[in-house]
Design a protein around this motif. Structure first.
Motif, PDB file in Angstrom:
ATOM      1  N   VAL A 262      47.166  65.015  48.469  1.00  0.00           N
ATOM      2  CA  VAL A 262      47.793  64.118  47.499  1.00  0.00           C
ATOM      3  C   VAL A 262      46.697  63.222  46.961  1.00  0.00           C
ATOM      4  CG1 VAL A 262      49.358  62.165  47.198  1.00  0.00           C
ATOM      5  CG2 VAL A 262      50.056  64.108  48.589  1.00  0.00           C
ATOM      6  N   ILE A 263      46.694  63.003  45.650  1.00  0.00           N
ATOM      7  CA  ILE A 263      45.700  62.129  45.028  1.00  0.00           C
ATOM      8  C   ILE A 263      46.338  60.774  44.763  1.00  0.00           C
ATOM      9  CG2 ILE A 263      44.225  61.771  43.001  1.00  0.00           C
ATOM     10  CD1 ILE A 263      44.228  64.902  42.740  1.00  0.00           C
ATOM     11  N   ASP A 264      45.729  59.720  45.284  1.00  0.00           N
ATOM     12  CA  ASP A 264      46.199  58.360  45.034  1.00  0.00           C
ATOM     13  C   ASP A 264      45.639  57.898  43.686  1.00  0.00           C
ATOM     14  OD1 ASP A 264      46.861  55.702  44.957  1.00  0.00           O
ATOM     15  OD2 ASP A 264      45.900  55.158  46.846  1.00  0.00           O
ATOM     16  N   PRO A 265      46.497  57.688  42.676  1.00  0.00           N
ATOM     17  CA  PRO A 265      45.996  57.322  41.352  1.00  0.00           C
ATOM     18  C   PRO A 265      45.752  55.825  41.177  1.00  0.00           C
ATOM     19  CG  PRO A 265      48.362  57.549  41.256  1.00  0.00           C
ATOM     20  CD  PRO A 265      47.970  57.861  42.684  1.00  0.00           C
ATOM     21  N   THR A 266      46.196  55.026  42.157  1.00  0.00           N
ATOM     22  CA  THR A 266      46.063  53.569  42.053  1.00  0.00           C
ATOM     23  C   THR A 266      44.711  53.178  42.634  1.00  0.00           C
ATOM     24  OG1 THR A 266      48.445  53.441  42.344  1.00  0.00           O
ATOM     25  CG2 THR A 266      47.248  51.384  42.469  1.00  0.00           C
ATOM     26  N   GLN A 267      43.687  53.357  41.840  1.00  0.00           N
ATOM     27  CA  GLN A 267      42.316  53.226  42.315  1.00  0.00           C
ATOM     28  C   GLN A 267      41.709  51.882  41.898  1.00  0.00           C
ATOM     29  OE1 GLN A 267      40.247  56.915  41.349  1.00  0.00           O
ATOM     30  NE2 GLN A 267      41.937  58.148  42.168  1.00  0.00           N
ATOM     31  N   PHE A 268      40.536  51.593  42.415  1.00  0.00           N
ATOM     32  CA  PHE A 268      39.975  50.244  42.268  1.00  0.00           C
ATOM     33  C   PHE A 268      38.468  50.277  42.498  1.00  0.00           C
ATOM     34  CE2 PHE A 268      41.854  51.053  46.394  1.00  0.00           C
ATOM     35  CZ  PHE A 268      40.785  50.858  47.263  1.00  0.00           C
ATOM     36  N   CYS A 269      37.801  49.182  42.121  1.00  0.00           N
ATOM     37  CA  CYS A 269      36.344  49.152  42.214  1.00  0.00           C
ATOM     38  C   CYS A 269      35.854  48.911  43.639  1.00  0.00           C
ATOM     39  CB  CYS A 269      35.771  48.094  41.274  1.00  0.00           C
ATOM     40  SG  CYS A 269      36.006  46.369  41.823  1.00  0.00           S
ATOM     41  N   GLY A 270      36.588  48.101  44.407  1.00  0.00           N
ATOM     42  CA  GLY A 270      36.175  47.784  45.770  1.00  0.00           C
ATOM     43  C   GLY A 270      35.131  46.692  45.868  1.00  0.00           C
ATOM     44  N   LYS A 271      34.747  46.094  44.754  1.00  0.00           N
ATOM     45  CA  LYS A 271      33.638  45.130  44.745  1.00  0.00           C
ATOM     46  C   LYS A 271      34.035  43.745  44.248  1.00  0.00           C
ATOM     47  CE  LYS A 271      30.475  48.926  43.628  1.00  0.00           C
ATOM     48  NZ  LYS A 271      29.522  49.457  42.610  1.00  0.00           N
ATOM     49  N   CYS A 272      35.088  43.644  43.456  1.00  0.00           N
ATOM     50  CA  CYS A 272      35.441  42.367  42.831  1.00  0.00           C
ATOM     51  C   CYS A 272      36.106  41.425  43.835  1.00  0.00           C
ATOM     52  CB  CYS A 272      36.359  42.595  41.631  1.00  0.00           C
ATOM     53  SG  CYS A 272      38.037  43.136  42.085  1.00  0.00           S
ATOM     54  N   TYR A 273      36.405  40.211  43.395  1.00  0.00           N
ATOM     55  CA  TYR A 273      36.996  39.177  44.251  1.00  0.00           C
ATOM     56  C   TYR A 273      38.277  39.666  44.913  1.00  0.00           C
ATOM     57  CZ  TYR A 273      39.576  34.898  45.369  1.00  0.00           C
ATOM     58  OH  TYR A 273      40.318  33.943  46.009  1.00  0.00           O
ATOM     59  N   TYR A 274      39.178  40.257  44.130  1.00  0.00           N
ATOM     60  CA  TYR A 274      40.472  40.671  44.671  1.00  0.00           C
ATOM     61  C   TYR A 274      40.337  41.866  45.610  1.00  0.00           C
ATOM     62  CZ  TYR A 274      42.509  37.414  41.383  1.00  0.00           C
ATOM     63  OH  TYR A 274      42.840  36.271  40.705  1.00  0.00           O
ATOM     64  N   CYS A 275      39.496  42.829  45.253  1.00  0.00           N
ATOM     65  CA  CYS A 275      39.294  43.972  46.136  1.00  0.00           C
ATOM     66  C   CYS A 275      38.725  43.523  47.481  1.00  0.00           C
ATOM     67  CB  CYS A 275      38.351  44.986  45.488  1.00  0.00           C
ATOM     68  SG  CYS A 275      39.112  45.983  44.180  1.00  0.00           S
ATOM     69  N   ARG A 276      37.809  42.553  47.459  1.00  0.00           N
ATOM     70  CA  ARG A 276      37.188  42.098  48.701  1.00  0.00           C
ATOM     71  C   ARG A 276      38.160  41.292  49.560  1.00  0.00           C
ATOM     72  NH1 ARG A 276      31.452  42.076  48.792  1.00  0.00           N
ATOM     73  NH2 ARG A 276      31.348  39.962  49.648  1.00  0.00           N
ATOM     74  N   LYS A 277      39.253  40.835  48.947  1.00  0.00           N
ATOM     75  CA  LYS A 277      40.311  40.166  49.710  1.00  0.00           C
ATOM     76  C   LYS A 277      41.384  41.144  50.183  1.00  0.00           C
ATOM     77  CE  LYS A 277      42.027  36.205  48.857  1.00  0.00           C
ATOM     78  NZ  LYS A 277      42.755  35.066  48.245  1.00  0.00           N
ATOM     79  N   GLY A 278      41.235  42.415  49.850  1.00  0.00           N
ATOM     80  CA  GLY A 278      42.225  43.419  50.210  1.00  0.00           C
ATOM     81  C   GLY A 278      43.353  43.548  49.211  1.00  0.00           C
ATOM     82  N   LEU A 279      43.279  42.800  48.096  1.00  0.00           N
ATOM     83  CA  LEU A 279      44.311  42.848  47.055  1.00  0.00           C
ATOM     84  C   LEU A 279      43.858  43.835  45.975  1.00  0.00           C
ATOM     85  CD1 LEU A 279      45.048  39.012  46.841  1.00  0.00           C
ATOM     86  CD2 LEU A 279      46.382  40.759  48.035  1.00  0.00           C
ATOM     87  N   THR A 280      43.710  45.081  46.379  1.00  0.00           N
ATOM     88  CA  THR A 280      43.104  46.075  45.501  1.00  0.00           C
ATOM     89  C   THR A 280      43.927  46.358  44.250  1.00  0.00           C
ATOM     90  OG1 THR A 280      44.111  47.807  46.868  1.00  0.00           O
ATOM     91  CG2 THR A 280      41.843  47.183  47.370  1.00  0.00           C
ATOM     92  N   CYS A 281      45.245  46.104  44.308  1.00  0.00           N
ATOM     93  CA  CYS A 281      46.070  46.359  43.130  1.00  0.00           C
ATOM     94  C   CYS A 281      45.834  45.318  42.041  1.00  0.00           C
ATOM     95  CB  CYS A 281      47.545  46.398  43.501  1.00  0.00           C
ATOM     96  SG  CYS A 281      48.225  44.818  43.998  1.00  0.00           S
ATOM     97  N   PHE A 282      45.105  44.238  42.379  1.00  0.00           N
ATOM     98  CA  PHE A 282      44.760  43.226  41.391  1.00  0.00           C
ATOM     99  C   PHE A 282      43.286  43.301  41.011  1.00  0.00           C
ATOM    100  CE2 PHE A 282      48.242  40.965  43.861  1.00  0.00           C
ATOM    101  CZ  PHE A 282      49.228  41.393  42.998  1.00  0.00           C
ATOM    102  N   CYS A 283      42.681  44.450  41.250  1.00  0.00           N
ATOM    103  CA  CYS A 283      41.277  44.679  40.901  1.00  0.00           C
ATOM    104  C   CYS A 283      40.992  44.169  39.488  1.00  0.00           C
ATOM    105  CB  CYS A 283      40.977  46.173  40.995  1.00  0.00           C
ATOM    106  SG  CYS A 283      39.326  46.655  40.440  1.00  0.00           S
ATOM    107  N   GLU A 284      39.880  43.463  39.336  1.00  0.00           N
ATOM    108  CA  GLU A 284      39.557  42.850  38.046  1.00  0.00           C
ATOM    109  C   GLU A 284      39.290  43.886  36.961  1.00  0.00           C
ATOM    110  OE1 GLU A 284      36.365  40.230  39.061  1.00  0.00           O
ATOM    111  OE2 GLU A 284      37.705  38.645  39.778  1.00  0.00           O
ATOM    112  N   THR A 285      38.979  45.116  37.346  1.00  0.00           N
ATOM    113  CA  THR A 285      38.806  46.198  36.366  1.00  0.00           C
ATOM    114  C   THR A 285      39.826  47.303  36.629  1.00  0.00           C
ATOM    115  OG1 THR A 285      37.059  47.100  37.791  1.00  0.00           O
ATOM    116  CG2 THR A 285      36.368  45.744  35.921  1.00  0.00           C
ATOM    117  N   PHE A 286      41.010  46.874  37.065  1.00  0.00           N
ATOM    118  CA  PHE A 286      42.069  47.789  37.473  1.00  0.00           C
ATOM    119  C   PHE A 286      42.357  48.857  36.425  1.00  0.00           C
ATOM    120  CE2 PHE A 286      46.639  48.817  38.071  1.00  0.00           C
ATOM    121  CZ  PHE A 286      46.626  49.176  39.399  1.00  0.00           C
ATOM    122  N   ASP A 287      42.517  48.465  35.168  1.00  0.00           N
ATOM    123  CA  ASP A 287      42.892  49.409  34.118  1.00  0.00           C
ATOM    124  C   ASP A 287      41.866  50.526  33.946  1.00  0.00           C
ATOM    125  OD1 ASP A 287      45.206  48.023  33.667  1.00  0.00           O
ATOM    126  OD2 ASP A 287      44.453  46.936  31.916  1.00  0.00           O
TER     127      ASP A 287
END
Length: 368
Positions: free
Chosen positions: A106-131
């Protein structure tokens, strides 16, 4: 390796798309004219050591895909759309350790950068470059023969799980996310507005977790499907305060999920004191005004659950326990028949606006 193919679809050169290593493949593209078109596109290759190449088995048509056609959700022109995908690994990078060639994923399409403020807090769905990372919206999706992505966004499908169940894992992650955020309890009454695939999954989960599950659906076909899962199913014209009081001990609903995307007015009318309203369906063109005093005085919460918080692993396990969830897949079409497949789900003619009967619940476009 196959030779470079310039042939149009329907002619003999297209057969070369199916040969391993072909330069070109089929992809369902959102054009500059804001239409879907099946095109020859370059077959993606591995770009990094953690990349995985997947031969797509099939991709479910999501409400988001339908809303792209309706103009309610924006997609980048030139992008291959689609994101509810399952397939088989055909090539792995040198750094891949969890997956092997031949694994179903299964491919997870809700992907993220892993580097921004929100990703580093574990809030990957609010990734600053989410779109930029969302399959079928800001980066190429999976209505295609192949997809290449990072291993961290792929999950192995259990041997005992059917393709039909696996293709519903991604929408199930969305449903599990909102049930977690809304805190549905065993004594809660829940109203789900809409009985499309997300609405039906909500009803399945609600039936397990809550005391009372009710649904609202305008389409007869989907209303009939809903009756398998919800305690009560209403046409919008039948949903009255008196009827709600009759089935719910003289009270309104504790939790209301808008699985359509433009039904907050209805939700506001039928929410109980202390209740939680969850907007779930996507419609960028819709807005609704609440009275703040009404929210404060009645203790009502509006929960913006956001996108999924890395729940694919949990959804895979939960899907295995949902009896007959695979029956939600009511039709499968080849990529070449995408127009017919989308037409089954639109509910109205895109050119004339005339209402049409919906004849399917979940439709999968097959690449295999």
């Amino acid at each position: 390796m196959a030779k470079k193919c310039n042939g149009a679809f329907g002619h003999s050169p297209v057969q070369k798309f199916y040969m391993e290593g072909a330069y070109y493949m089929r992809g369902l593209v959102w054009t500059n004219e804001k239409k879907l078109e099946l095109r020859e596109v370059e077959t993606p290759g591995l770009k990094g050591p953690y990349d995985v190449k997947v031969r797509i088995y099939g991709t479910g048509i999501c409400g988001t895909d339908l809303n792209i056609l309706r103009g309610k959700v924006a997609a980048t022109p030139g992008m291959i759309i689609g994101h509810e995908a399952v397939g088989t690994v055909v090539e792995i990078g040198s750094g891949v350790t969890r997956l092997s060639e031949g694994d179903r994923v299964v491919i997870d399409p809700t992907q993220f950068c892993g580097k921004c403020y929100y990703c580093r807090k574990g809030l990957t769905c609010f990734c600053e470059t989410f779109d930029d990372y969302q399959l079928g919206i800001g980066t190429h999706g999976t209505f295609a023969d192949y997809y290449v992505g990072e291993e961290r966004f792929m999950y192995k499908i259990p041997h005992s799980m059917s393709w039909e169940t696996a293709v519903l894992v991604e929408p199930l992650t969305c449903v599990m996310n909102i049930f977690q955020k809304s805190g549905v309890k065993p004594d809660d009454s829940v109203l789900i507005i809409g009985s499309g695939p997300i609405g039906i999954l909500c009803q399945m989960v609600s039936r397990r977790l809550s005391r009372l599950t009710a649904a609202v659906e305008i389409d007869k076909y989907r209303a009939d499907m809903s009756r398998k899962y919800a305690h009560y199913v209403f046409h919008p014209d039948e949903l009255t305060e008196e009827k709600v009081y009759e089935i719910n001990y003289g009270r309104k609903f504790d939790v209301i999920i808008d699985a359509v995307g433009n039904q907050l007015k209805t939700a506001a009318s039928f929410i109980a004191k202390g209740g939680r309203i969850v907007p779930m369906g996507f419609d960028e063109t819709y807005s609704f005004t609440f009275n703040p005093f009404s929210l404060l005085s009645r203790g009502i919460s509006i929960i913006g659950a956001g996108e999924v918080h890395q729940m694919t692993e949990a959804a895979l396990q939960y899907a295995s326990s949902l009896e007959n969830v695979h029956t939600m897949v009511t039709s499968k079409y080849s990529l070449e028949k995408y127009k017919e497949a989308f037409d089954q789900l639109m509910g109205y003619d895109l050119e004339t606006g005339a209402r049409k009967e919906i004849r399917d619940l979940k439709v999968v476009l097959l690449s295999d």
